[in-house]
Scaffold this active site. Structure first.
Site, short mmCIF file in Angstrom:
data_model
loop_
_atom_site.label_atom_id
_atom_site.label_comp_id
_atom_site.label_asym_id
_atom_site.label_seq_id
_atom_site.Cartn_x
_atom_site.Cartn_y
_atom_site.Cartn_z
N HIS A 224 0.82 -1.22 0.00
CA HIS A 224 0.00 0.00 0.00
C HIS A 224 0.85 1.27 0.00
O HIS A 224 0.32 2.38 0.05
CB HIS A 224 -0.92 -0.03 1.23
CG HIS A 224 -2.07 0.93 1.16
ND1 HIS A 224 -2.21 1.99 2.02
CD2 HIS A 224 -3.15 0.98 0.33
CE1 HIS A 224 -3.30 2.67 1.74
NE2 HIS A 224 -3.90 2.07 0.72
N LYS A 226 3.31 4.37 -1.26
CA LYS A 226 3.46 5.22 -2.44
C LYS A 226 4.78 5.96 -2.27
O LYS A 226 4.91 6.79 -1.36
CB LYS A 226 2.32 6.23 -2.57
CG LYS A 226 0.95 5.60 -2.77
CD LYS A 226 0.21 5.47 -1.47
CE LYS A 226 -1.15 4.83 -1.69
NZ LYS A 226 -1.79 4.46 -0.41
N ASP A 231 16.71 10.80 -8.45
CA ASP A 231 18.17 11.00 -8.33
C ASP A 231 18.68 10.80 -6.91
O ASP A 231 19.76 11.29 -6.56
CB ASP A 231 18.56 12.41 -8.81
CG ASP A 231 18.54 12.54 -10.33
OD1 ASP A 231 18.53 11.47 -11.00
OD2 ASP A 231 18.53 13.66 -10.83
N HIS A 411 -9.18 11.55 1.49
CA HIS A 411 -8.27 10.40 1.42
C HIS A 411 -6.95 10.67 2.12
O HIS A 411 -6.07 9.81 2.16
CB HIS A 411 -8.02 10.06 -0.06
CG HIS A 411 -7.38 8.72 -0.28
ND1 HIS A 411 -6.08 8.59 -0.74
CD2 HIS A 411 -7.84 7.46 -0.08
CE1 HIS A 411 -5.79 7.30 -0.84
NE2 HIS A 411 -6.83 6.59 -0.45
N LYS A 413 -4.11 11.10 4.98
CA LYS A 413 -3.79 10.36 6.20
C LYS A 413 -2.78 11.19 6.99
O LYS A 413 -1.57 11.08 6.80
CB LYS A 413 -3.18 8.99 5.88
CG LYS A 413 -4.06 8.10 4.95
CD LYS A 413 -3.54 8.11 3.55
CE LYS A 413 -4.09 7.04 2.64
NZ LYS A 413 -5.45 6.66 2.69
N ASP A 418 0.06 19.82 18.77
CA ASP A 418 0.75 20.86 19.55
C ASP A 418 1.78 21.69 18.77
O ASP A 418 2.83 22.06 19.33
CB ASP A 418 1.42 20.23 20.77
CG ASP A 418 0.41 19.59 21.72
OD1 ASP A 418 -0.80 19.82 21.54
OD2 ASP A 418 0.83 18.88 22.65
#
Length: 493
Positions: A224, A226, A231, A411, A413, A418
């Protein structure tokens, strides 16, 4: 005794052994145990197959160890042990005094997730697919050495996927080392032939898992993550996959709200090591390519990971988790962030299926006077999971937790506390992300970046409706029954 009777006895014996394993060996969450008990009771014949496919992480741990990089991990651990020792003896000079308050979180992530803490970083917040791909494509077009791409979903025929592939093909044809990994289940509608052009141009393409048989046997475990590395100097990660829906082009879940980040500095090398480790895991399953990727890991490269790069001043840790890790490392990091919050805690997640530990941590934080806010989608993509998500947040409303429903599909996450610690990554707040999927999150220790995350959340509130006890009480009888059924299945879904 006939054959059918023997088979029946064996099936029930396997079911009993599986339950005993969950209770006494794995000591799984009671909700997980109860969910499997329901499966074994109502579907005794099918339950055997389902448990083999979905319930046993031991096979994945064995396979990860078999095809892993033990030598590199040993070298990494030596460098990590030294840093942990230095932190314990106050030998590390933090660039921001505020970071010292979170030394226990840094230590937890170091020990629990084998995560090296770096401070020479810049992190850019990207809050839409337009921002993300515009910035990313610009960087990729300027690449001169290598481009490493890993996605759960890569829709090669979509507009963004087609453009992405065209750029990769062009760079590969000019001699840039291009490597692409995609998840077989996440990209189920993407045929491997769609990457032939990239292969012909000299690029390398891998599926997780490479074998169709293994993809079936390990269907419940998904890559899952990404990750895009350019470089070895620029990295991208977050919630955004490669597909037109991430631009809000599908009416069913429009508008689409997501978050990615762009990193430079020493943290890029940590994220690149994560990519290479996944690459080795896939390459070592091919006899012809076995050990090929290990050539990239020599002592000079490993040492360069811990040589400061004069780039920025943000503290960063890269946290990985998956079915092959002993602990739920990202979840543990989340829990520590929740319990560390003194003023506020803002959360954005598309799914909210936490275990008891997270629920209790949120309840206690709110009871201690922390301003706890959770933002969920207003338009769901999975109605069953959404129903359970609303049920879970409803339990927190009486504790003073504020819940917002975005006008479209959220979508992102993200967590921020603080005005100093934030995390952006691929992990949802659900049991699947914490325990079954291969995920990666970036923990960032910096005032300015945390404030950007805070302000982004507050700005998103303008596009939300408040979800309160009165709103939840208005749901119909069918909705109540629907969520009650799915809350038992959610722990293994």
């Amino acid at each position: 005794m006939n054959l059918s009777t023997i088979v029946l006895i064996l099936i029930y014996a396997f079911n009993i052994i599986s339950v005993l394993t969950l209770i006494f060996v794995k000591r799984s969450d009671t909700r997980v145990i109860f969910a499997w008990l329901l499966v074994f009771f109502f579907l005794p014949y099918v339950g055997v197959i389902l448990y083999f496919l979905f319930g046993n992480k031991y096979r994945m741990r064995v396979m990860s160890k078999k095809y892993g990089m033990n030598e590199i991990e040993e070298k990494h651990n030596k460098a990590l042990d030294k840093q942990i020792h230095d932190i314990a003896r106050n030998k590390i000079q933090f660039k921001e005094v505020e970071t010292e308050k979170y030394i226990d979180l840094i230590t937890l992530n170091s020990k629990n997730a084998m995560s090296y803490f770096t401070q020479n970083n810049n992190v850019e917040l990207l809050i839409s697919a337009e921002q993300n791909f515009s910035r990313m494509f610009e960087d990729i077009k300027n690449a001169t050495k290598s481009i490493e791409v890993l996605y759960y979903i890569f829709k090669a025929k979509d507009n963004v996927g087609s453009e992405f592939l065209s750029i990769l093909i062009e760079k590969a044809s000019k001699g840039v080392e291009v490597t692409l990994i995609y998840d077989t289940i996440g990209s189920l509608h993407t045929h491997k032939s769609e990457f032939n052009g990239l292969k012909e141009a000299g690029g390398h393409v891998y599926r997780f898992l490479p074998s169709l048989l293994k993809s079936f046997m390990f269907v419940n475990y998904r890559l899952h993550r990404k990750i895009v590395i350019v470089d070895g100097e620029i990295a991208y990660t977050g919630g955004i996959n490669v597909g037109d829906e991430y631009f809000g082009l599908k009416k069913i879940n429009k508008p689409w709200r997501d978050t990615n980040i762009r990193l430079t500095g020493n943290s890029v090398l940590s994220l690149q090591t994560r990519f290479w480790t996944d690459l080795v895991f896939l390459q070592n399953q091919s006899f012809r390519k076995k050990n090929k990727a290990k050539l990239m890991f020599d002592e000079k490269l490993l040492k360069s990971m811990y040589t400061p790069i004069e780039e920025g001043n943000l503290g960063v840790q890269i946290i990985s988790s998956g079915p092959s890790t002993k602990n739920d490392t990202i979840k543990d990091g989340y829990v520590k962030m929740i319990t560390s919050a003194k003023k506020y805690l803002y959360i954005q997640t598309p799914y909210f299926i936490p275990d008891k530990t997270i629920l209790e941590s949120l309840r206690l934080a709110a009871a201690c006077g922390v301003d706890v806010r959770i933002m969920l989608p207003g338009i769901p993509d999975k109605k069953s999971i959404y129903a359970v998500s609303l049920l879970n947040v409803s339990r927190l409303l009486e504790c003073g937790v504020k819940v917002y429903l975005h006008s479209g599909f959220l979508h992102a996450k993200t967590l921020v506390i603080d005005d100093h610690v934030s995390t952006v990554g691929t992990a949802n707040i659900d049991i699947r992300s914490f325990s079954l999927n291969y995920e990666v999150n970036v923990f960032i220790y910096n005032n300015d970046f945390a404030i950007k995350c805070r302000d982004t959340f507050l700005n998103d509130v303008k596009d939300c409706t408040i979800f309160d006890i009165e709103t939840y009480a208005k749901r119909g009888l069918w909705e109540k029954a629907y969520e009650s059924i799915w809350r038992f299945i959610a722990p293994i879904a």
